[in-house]
Write an enzyme that holds these catalytic residues in place. Structure first.
Site, PDB file in Angstrom:
ATOM      1  N   HIS A  22      -8.846   4.849  -9.026  1.00 46.65           N
ATOM      2  CA  HIS A  22      -8.101   4.591  -7.936  1.00 46.65           C
ATOM      3  C   HIS A  22      -6.751   5.244  -8.781  1.00 46.65           C
ATOM      4  CE1 HIS A  22      -7.118   0.899  -5.120  1.00 46.65           C
ATOM      5  NE2 HIS A  22      -5.753   1.645  -5.204  1.00 46.65           N
ATOM      6  N   HIS A  24      -3.675   7.773  -5.988  1.00 47.96           N
ATOM      7  CA  HIS A  24      -3.252   8.037  -5.061  1.00 47.96           C
ATOM      8  C   HIS A  24      -2.994   9.437  -4.566  1.00 47.96           C
ATOM      9  CE1 HIS A  24      -4.042   4.515  -2.264  1.00 47.96           C
ATOM     10  NE2 HIS A  24      -3.600   4.006  -3.006  1.00 47.96           N
ATOM     11  N   ASP A  26      -0.357  10.803  -3.074  1.00 43.90           N
ATOM     12  CA  ASP A  26       0.713  10.800  -2.548  1.00 43.90           C
ATOM     13  C   ASP A  26       1.814  10.036  -3.461  1.00 43.90           C
ATOM     14  OD1 ASP A  26      -0.162   8.711  -1.277  1.00 43.90           O
ATOM     15  OD2 ASP A  26       0.748   8.815   0.587  1.00 43.90           O
ATOM     16  N   GLY A 180      -2.911  -0.311   3.224  1.00 41.96           N
ATOM     17  CA  GLY A 180      -2.203  -0.545   3.935  1.00 41.96           C
ATOM     18  C   GLY A 180      -2.376  -2.152   3.973  1.00 41.96           C
ATOM     19  N   HIS A 207      -8.693  -1.581  -0.097  1.00 43.66           N
ATOM     20  CA  HIS A 207      -7.145  -2.220  -0.301  1.00 43.66           C
ATOM     21  C   HIS A 207      -8.192  -3.857  -0.305  1.00 43.66           C
ATOM     22  CE1 HIS A 207      -5.985   1.840  -1.534  1.00 43.66           C
ATOM     23  NE2 HIS A 207      -5.416   1.181  -2.477  1.00 43.66           N
ATOM     24  N   GLU A 210      -4.319  -7.574  -3.012  1.00 38.42           N
ATOM     25  CA  GLU A 210      -3.774  -7.080  -2.865  1.00 38.42           C
ATOM     26  C   GLU A 210      -2.304  -8.108  -3.051  1.00 38.42           C
ATOM     27  OE1 GLU A 210      -1.090  -2.694  -4.073  1.00 38.42           O
ATOM     28  OE2 GLU A 210      -2.421  -3.093  -2.661  1.00 38.42           O
ATOM     29  N   ASP A 288      -3.451   3.366  -9.786  1.00 39.44           N
ATOM     30  CA  ASP A 288      -2.855   3.667  -8.614  1.00 39.44           C
ATOM     31  C   ASP A 288      -1.790   4.215  -8.060  1.00 39.44           C
ATOM     32  OD1 ASP A 288      -2.584   2.687  -5.477  1.00 39.44           O
ATOM     33  OD2 ASP A 288      -1.677   0.367  -6.340  1.00 39.44           O
TER      34      ASP A 288
END
EC number: 3.5.4.4
Length: 772
Positions: A22, A24, A26, A180, A207, A210, A288
């Site tokens: 997991h 990302h 960006d 999101g 996701h 969270e 993350d």
């Protein structure tokens, strides 16, 4: 020198092989790269001083919450609008991962966030695929791509992203994600995207839990078909959901620092990773967003170890959990797991750590990755082609006697189809049907049609047996036999005698665990209610479990042929109401499976079962593949019955194997009829086994066939040309893939191992590296 309780240092953790599931794109760009790309592209940043920019981007100090955390992404995304930049950042992420000891990396991103300057979704995908290819060519790492849909965007965008995931599946895109904000943006809104994902058999992680409650996680699992859960903090709010995640082996991607920084937890010690781990859940430590959180995966392991006191063996298991939970193809996955385990164990061993805990938990490593820990240590943890060393070269011959003496489990024994022919005849005699023609005719009048009665010609036991267990059964004779047996199981006394007979025969067959299928409506002709029928069955189950070694699970089932959707829903409610009395699942069987178009009529039943996290087994794939897909993804079946057409789509067979979806199968007329095209080069059962599908051999309606469970296994073994190791696996499968809890399944497998070793030792058969 070996030291107990020796500190697991960050330097040691960096050496350990690790998988990151997991991370990302960006959120993991280097600050220096962000600056360089901004200057190259004339992108405006608040500052071009690296230290000052780092203060804005890093959220490891004074992050006020999720909104503040997400602010930094506006800067990183602004420089990732050109293909070369995307390729570069993907590659550098792999480079940074390798420096941290990561050997497998799944990078997720949403292509739609990189189209502001005119790139198409395909161009964005080509850019990340290039980054992956360059990384794998130049670095000691395997990398894959997860495409993210976004909850807050129009569902049509998620649909497009699901489609692009499918189109790039052979270039490294291995899964679809939905990221999101959760509150107000339910995953249910994106059903078109998940319809594509389910129908194409694409891996899926969401996701969930969270920044929302446990219902978000439940929706992700039951409505979207999530194979993994990202974050999942909220799972702890609902013990039943946690048990479901544990029992279904759904991995949880745990991002401790990230969750603390967005204020989902008040401090690291409040993270539920230890609770999940101790409950038996599969947990994977993840970063993350490395840049925003200013962390490394090794640092996250160190945080978890220090905060939750994970010991050496637990750390090795955490590492294996991550590799095991990866979306990489099974043949590569199992070998990466084995080599990573050996490397990690060797690092701890050579650096003076106590590895006795690994030896104590050798059962896990043998069952999960096929390695005998003690044997591997003895062989000095050789990394190259060590698997199979010291394995038996000459397997023992598979004889009927061998099969008769090995322990068995039966996961589909019909109550009205598992009674011995002798006991059925006994009921005929008790009613006087064998002696009095008038009684016989009165009995036959109860059959569903006069046409069937024409076939019922029997005067003695021999003729009766020839009818019920005909060597040339037709649909008519099978139907007649089933109706005759059912008519003889209508009173409490008949039900009690039948139950006793089924268990006595099972014990004779060395059955240690039995799942008994009961349709209460089938036994209500004499005035018993379905509640009374089930109460009788439960009473008998309790009696036998107290007085013998057998363990029994009850599965209430409905007939797709005889029961309408309302009756099916009523039966499901009855099953769930008795879950604390030994009813562990619900089944739907019939002459034909529920088709995808018909399944909507049963939606209330499927929703009820999902809401209650209740096991479902369903007949599917008789003559079509579509019913298999809808049964898994729409109905939510955790086990398949039949699945005769699964071999027609190799990807579907791989899916069944990868997600351990058991297939009930037996030597029935249906199997022969609907798999005839498969027999030209293999047997259907061997085909499923070779495809790594967890096949469970069941007796089904053994009343209709003149052979015991052991003889059925013997026929299967001979037809499929299985060797001793494969036979052991086949016998062990139903101990491992039943409807009991995860912990009970472990205990059942250990019982199988213990009883098997006792017998094999008594006849001097070597089982090294086959049973531990």
């Amino acid at each position: 020198m070996i030291e107990n309780n020796k500190e697991i240092t960050l330097d040691i953790i960096k050496l350990l092989p690790k998988a990151e599931l997991h991370r990302h794109l960006d959120g993991s760009i280097r600050i220096s790269t962000l600056l360089e790309l901004a200057k190259e592209q004339n992108v405006e940043l608040p500052t071009y001083d690296q230290n000052e920019l780092a203060k804005l981007i890093h959220k490891d100090e004074n992050c006020s919450g999720l909104v503040n955390f997400l602010e930094a992404f506006q800067y990183t995304c602004s420089v990732l609008q050109h293909a070369y930049a995307i390729t570069r950042v993907f590659y550098e992420m792999c480079e940074d991962a390798v420096a941290d000891g990561v050997s497998y990396l799944e990078i997720r991103f949403s292509p739609v966030l990189h189209t502001s300057f005119g790139l198409s979704l395909s161009e964005v995908m080509e850019a990340v695929c290039d980054g992956m290819a360059i990384a794998e060519l130049n670095l000691p790492i395997k990398a894959r791509i997860i495409v993210c849909g976004l909850r807050h965007l129009d569902p049509s965008i998620s649909k497009d992203l699901a489609e692009i995931t499918w189109r790039y599946r052979h270039k490294g895109a291995i899964a679809f994600d939905l990221a999101g904000p959760e509150d107000g943006f339910s995953s249910k809104h994106h059903k078109e995207a998940f319809s594509i994902i389910r129908n194409k058999g694409i891996n899926c992680t969401l996701h969930s839990g969270e920044d929302s409650n446990w219902t978000s996680v439940a929706d992700s699992i039951h409505h979207c078909g999530a194979h993994r859960i990202g974050h999942g903090i909220a799972i702890q709010q609902n013990e039943e959901l946690l048990n479901h995640v544990v029992n279904r082996r759904i991995p949880i991607e745990c991002c401790i620092t990230s969750n603390y920084q967005i204020k989902a937890i008040s401090n690291a010690s409040e993270h539920p990773i230890r609770k999940y781990f101790d409950s038996g859940a599969i947990v994977s430590i993840c970063c993350d967003n490395c840049t925003m959180s200013n962390i490394t995966l090794s640092g996250e392991y160190k945080l978890a170890i220090d905060t939750f006191n994970f010991k050496v063996e637990e750390v090795i298991r955490l590492i294996d959990y991550s590799f095991a939970s990866s979306f990489i193809d099974p043949p590569l996955k199992i070998n990466i797991r084995r080599e990573s385990f050996k490397k990690a164990l060797k690092i701890f061993q050579t650096n003076g750590y106590d590895i006795s805990g690994v030896i104590e938990n050798k059962f896990y490593y043998f069952e999960e990755i096929g390695l005998d820990v003690e044997l591997e240590i003895q062989n000095n943890l050789a990394n190259n082609f060590s698997l199979g060393k010291n394995v038996i070269r000459n397997y023992p011959q598979i004889t009927l006697e061998l099969l008769e003496n090995l322990p068995k489990s039966d996961l589909h024994c019909r109550f009205d189809g598992g009674v011995s022919i002798e006991q059925i005849w006994n009921e005929v005699q008790l009613l006087g049907i064998d002696k009095c023609e008038k009684s016989k005719q009165e009995f036959l009048k109860k059959l569903s049609s006069k046409h069937l009665a024409c076939y019922a010609n029997f005067k003695d036991f021999k003729e009766f047996k020839s009818l019920i267990q005909s060597s040339s059964h037709t649909p008519q004779t099978i139907r007649l036999s089933k109706e005759i047996i059912n008519l003889l199981l209508q009173t409490p006394e008949q039900i009690n005698r039948a139950f006793d007979d089924i268990i006595k025969v099972a014990l004779k067959d060395k059955v240690q665990y039995l799942e008994l299928m009961i349709r209460p409506n089938s036994h209500s002709r004499n005035g018993l209610t379905k509640e009374q029928v089930l109460a009788l069955i439960i009473e008998n189950k309790d009696k036998w479990e107290k007085s013998s070694s057998i363990k029994i699970g009850l599965v209430v089932f409905s007939s797709s042929t005889s029961d309408d959707p309302i009756e099916t829903l009523d039966s499901a409610r009855l099953a769930i109401a008795n879950r604390n009395s030994g009813v562990i699942g619900f089944g739907i069987f019939g002459a034909d499976p529920i088709s995808p178009t018909e399944s909507r009529h049963f939606s209330q039943t499927f929703s009820l079962l999902k809401e209650n996290n209740f096991n479902l087994v369903q007949f599917a794939g008789k003559s079509d593949v579509e019913s298999l897909i809808s049964t898994i993804h729409c109905s939510g079946s955790t086990r398949l019955s039949g699945a005769f057409q699964s071999h027609k789509i190799p990807r579907l067979m791989s899916y069944l194997g990868n997600y351990s979806i058991p297939v009930e199968i037996s030597l029935t007329e249906k199997l022969k009829s609907f798999t005839s095209d498969d027999l030209s080069f293999t047997t259907p059962i061997r085909h499923l086994l070779d495809g790594k599908c967890p096949v469970v051999i069941c007796s089904f309606r053994s009343s209709l066939y003149p052979y015991s469970r052991s003889k059925m296994y013997y026929k299967i073994v001979k037809n499929a040309k299985l060797d001793f190791k494969q036979v052991v696996r086949l016998l062990k499968n139903p101990f491992a893939y039943n409807f009991q809890s995860h912990q009970q399944r472990i205990e059942l497998v250990q019982q199988f191992n213990k009883l098997s070793k006792e017998y094999l030792n008594s006849v001097n058969i070597n089982y090294s590296n086959i049973i531990i």
